[in-house]
Enzyme design. Structure first.
Site, mmCIF file in Angstrom:
data_model
loop_
_atom_site.group_PDB
_atom_site.id
_atom_site.type_symbol
_atom_site.label_atom_id
_atom_site.label_comp_id
_atom_site.label_asym_id
_atom_site.label_seq_id
_atom_site.Cartn_x
_atom_site.Cartn_y
_atom_site.Cartn_z
ATOM 1 N N HIS A 175 20.006 -23.808 -15.858
ATOM 2 C CA HIS A 175 21.351 -23.250 -15.886
ATOM 3 C C HIS A 175 21.490 -22.427 -14.611
ATOM 4 O O HIS A 175 20.672 -21.541 -14.344
ATOM 5 C CB HIS A 175 21.564 -22.372 -17.120
ATOM 6 C CG HIS A 175 22.945 -21.811 -17.206
ATOM 7 N ND1 HIS A 175 23.273 -20.756 -18.021
ATOM 8 C CD2 HIS A 175 24.089 -22.152 -16.570
ATOM 9 C CE1 HIS A 175 24.554 -20.470 -17.893
ATOM 10 N NE2 HIS A 175 25.073 -21.316 -17.012
ATOM 11 N N ASP A 176 22.511 -22.704 -13.805
ATOM 12 C CA ASP A 176 22.588 -22.079 -12.489
ATOM 13 C C ASP A 176 22.595 -20.558 -12.561
ATOM 14 O O ASP A 176 22.070 -19.882 -11.661
ATOM 15 C CB ASP A 176 23.777 -22.609 -11.678
ATOM 16 C CG ASP A 176 25.117 -22.520 -12.394
ATOM 17 O OD1 ASP A 176 25.203 -21.914 -13.480
ATOM 18 O OD2 ASP A 176 26.093 -23.090 -11.867
ATOM 19 N N THR A 177 23.153 -19.999 -13.636
ATOM 20 C CA THR A 177 23.128 -18.544 -13.757
ATOM 21 C C THR A 177 21.709 -18.035 -13.996
ATOM 22 O O THR A 177 21.338 -16.965 -13.520
ATOM 23 C CB THR A 177 24.069 -18.065 -14.876
ATOM 24 O OG1 THR A 177 25.349 -18.653 -14.698
ATOM 25 C CG2 THR A 177 24.213 -16.551 -14.853
ATOM 26 N N ALA B 298 30.420 -25.779 -10.482
ATOM 27 C CA ALA B 298 31.547 -26.444 -11.130
ATOM 28 C C ALA B 298 32.633 -26.864 -10.151
ATOM 29 O O ALA B 298 33.568 -27.561 -10.540
ATOM 30 C CB ALA B 298 32.147 -25.530 -12.196
ATOM 31 N N ASN C 46 31.241 -14.403 -20.352
ATOM 32 C CA ASN C 46 31.957 -15.204 -19.358
ATOM 33 C C ASN C 46 33.323 -14.579 -19.125
ATOM 34 O O ASN C 46 34.070 -14.326 -20.079
ATOM 35 C CB ASN C 46 32.167 -16.630 -19.867
ATOM 36 C CG ASN C 46 30.909 -17.457 -19.841
ATOM 37 O OD1 ASN C 46 29.840 -16.966 -20.170
ATOM 38 N ND2 ASN C 46 31.035 -18.708 -19.444
ATOM 39 N N SER D 211 31.574 -27.342 -6.457
ATOM 40 C CA SER D 211 30.884 -27.980 -5.343
ATOM 41 C C SER D 211 29.399 -28.073 -5.657
ATOM 42 O O SER D 211 28.876 -27.334 -6.496
ATOM 43 C CB SER D 211 31.093 -27.206 -4.035
ATOM 44 O OG SER D 211 30.452 -25.939 -4.083
ATOM 45 N N GLY D 212 28.735 -28.996 -4.980
ATOM 46 C CA GLY D 212 27.297 -29.136 -5.101
ATOM 47 C C GLY D 212 26.655 -29.018 -3.746
ATOM 48 O O GLY D 212 27.314 -29.188 -2.708
ATOM 49 N N GLY E 85 28.956 -17.037 -4.585
ATOM 50 C CA GLY E 85 30.017 -17.178 -3.588
ATOM 51 C C GLY E 85 30.993 -16.025 -3.563
ATOM 52 O O GLY E 85 31.505 -15.646 -2.502
#
Length: 473
Positions: free
Chosen positions: A225-227, A11, A285, A13-14, A391
């Protein structure tokens, strides 16, 4: 050895990562990293989707020959196609105010208990069901979540991967199919919901004339979904673990075999999202490092290491906030909002940047503590270790505070967990002997270094801080 590219869009950076996977070998190399964030146009927040696609192609073109491409991203947001397969408009950012008050209207159509019994999802104002309820859908023929949209542009194939579809609040968590009943009750057109895919399915091959890529590269559905991809790469040795996927958001929870759909789970606002191999991500979340990122933006201060040193030297528990308070959701002057939040809860606001950062990180650690304890109680699952991935695993102060607050040893890393999970699912689809999540996680453990944080300090101090924090909610 398989050589694949992971397109991993967060959300803020890519990145496009080159992954090499083989027996006892797992390595990532960054090909392109690029900014991502909201763009305000006439009062509405959008994603710059063409910038993301162009940056994705730049990274993929730099890779050369590949055995596969996989795409993951944040959840809930989407693009709408018309009958000619063209994008109707830039996808709207989930932090946009268009969904203000919409969740209440959704719950008038489908009461919360019924909605939870079908979808198992946490009530959040930006869930896809709320966004669609604020849309004009007359011209729309297909709804594509962000990874599905980029996959469509790469291949020309339309579909929906299940882990990201599970975040829409329109998928039946038990059957793992679109809920036709919910779609009908919400007055949404059934035609826009595409056929569902599993992680590991081949979407199609990249179109060389459209993309400039080497002909014949398969694009593979991953835990999009990145998670979902991140949890694949949790380097756990057994199932008695909890995780925090720590970044702009913090996703705090457990991995389970089946959803927990009790009233207690609903009242505590836990979500049951789909994972790879049919697992359930039972989580909440928590606002995450977004609050700190917005403070840094307002301050114009990108020296995170210096801010963390100042925070470590600041007095502990001087001031606390509720990081999930709605005033912290939208972009804006976050230091001023923290000041107002403190005054409204009878606290003296922090006076230095270090004190503000200390306040944010201690408050996050307390939110993690509360969430983890609730998850264990509600799911009847005890845990021995907490894995922090993403991160935020590089934030040493936050990791130590999390260990102290939770009373659990924290294992921090890997940083690029979502890209690793993406790569591992692709490698298995391409024939690497990675039969299950245990095998994937064992490969992560054997190839990546982790840092361990043991709980320190006095538990009674955290008990007292939690009691104070309850008063800020």
């Amino acid at each position: 050895m398989k050589r694949v590219a992971a397109v991993d869009l967060g959300a803020s950076s890519g990145r496009v990562m080159l992954g090499d996977v083989g027996p006892d070998f797992l390595q990532l190399r960054e090909l392109n990293r690029f900014w991502n964030g909201p763009v305000r146009v006439h009062g509405r927040l959008h994603w710059d989707i063409l910038h993301l696609y162009r940056s994705t192609l730049d990274g993929l073109q730099a890779a050369g020959a590949l055995d596969g491409i996989g795409i993951d991203s944040w959840a809930v947001d989407y693009g709408l196609l018309d009958s000619d397969g063209r994008l109707l408009g830039n996808p709207v950012h989930y932090r946009d105010a268009r969904t203000d008050g919409v969740m209440e209207r959704v719950l008038e159509e489908v009461p919360a208990a019924e909605l939870y019994a079908v979808t198992g999802l946490q009530q959040l104002p930006f869930n896809t069901i709320c966004q669609l309820s604020a849309e004009k859908l007359e011209q729309a023929t297909s709804l594509l979540m962000i990874p599905d949209l980029l996959g469509y542009w790469l291949t020309g194939e339309i579909g929906a991967e299940r882990t990201n579809a599970s975040t829409t609040q329109l998928l039946d968590v038990r059957t793992r199919e679109w809920s036709d009943e919910l779609i009908s009750r919400m007055g949404l057109p059934r035609r826009i919901f595409p056929e569902l895919r599993e992680p590991g399915d081949v979407i199609g091959t990249a179109l060389p004339d459209e993309t400039g890529l080497v002909p014949g590269i398969p694009v593979i559905a991953v835990g999009s979904h990145d998670t979902a991809s991140s949890v694949v790469a949790v380097p756990a040795e057994h199932d008695r673990f909890a995780y925090i996927s720590s970044g702009t958001w913090s996703l705090v929870g457990l991995e389970l075999d089946a959803p927990v759909l009790t009233d207690e789970a609903r009242d505590a606002n836990f979500t049951n999202e789909g994972g790879v191999d049919g697992r359930i991500r039972f989580l909440r979340n928590v606002m995450g490092l977004w609050i700190l990122q917005e403070c840094q933006r307002v301050w114009g201060d990108d020296d995170l290491d210096g801010l963390l040193r100042d925070a470590a030297a600041a007095p502990p528990f001087a001031v606390l906030i509720d990081p999930d308070a709605p005033e912290f959701l939208a972009p804006g002057n976050m230091p001023a909002r923290i000041d107002e939040h403190c005054r409204a809860t009878g606290q003296e606001p922090p006076r230095s940047r270090g004190a503000v950062v200390r306040c944010i990180l201690e408050s996050l650690a307390l939110a993690y503590r509360r969430t983890l304890r609730s998850a264990q109680t509600i799911a009847d699952r005890e845990v021995d270790v907490l894995h922090v991935i993403g991160g935020g695993s590089q934030n040493e102060l936050l990791c130590q505070l999390t260990a102290d607050a939770s009373g659990l040893p924290v294992l921090a890393g890997p940083v690029e967990a979502s890209a690793l999970g993406n790569v591992l699912v692709q490698a298995r689809a391409l024939g690497e002997p990675l039969p299950d999540l245990s095998a994937m996680r064992a490969l992560v453990r054997s190839t990546h270094s982790l840092r361990r944080y043991e709980p320190q300090g006095k538990p009674a101090d955290w008990d007292a801080a939690e009691s104070r924090m309850i008063g800020t909610r």
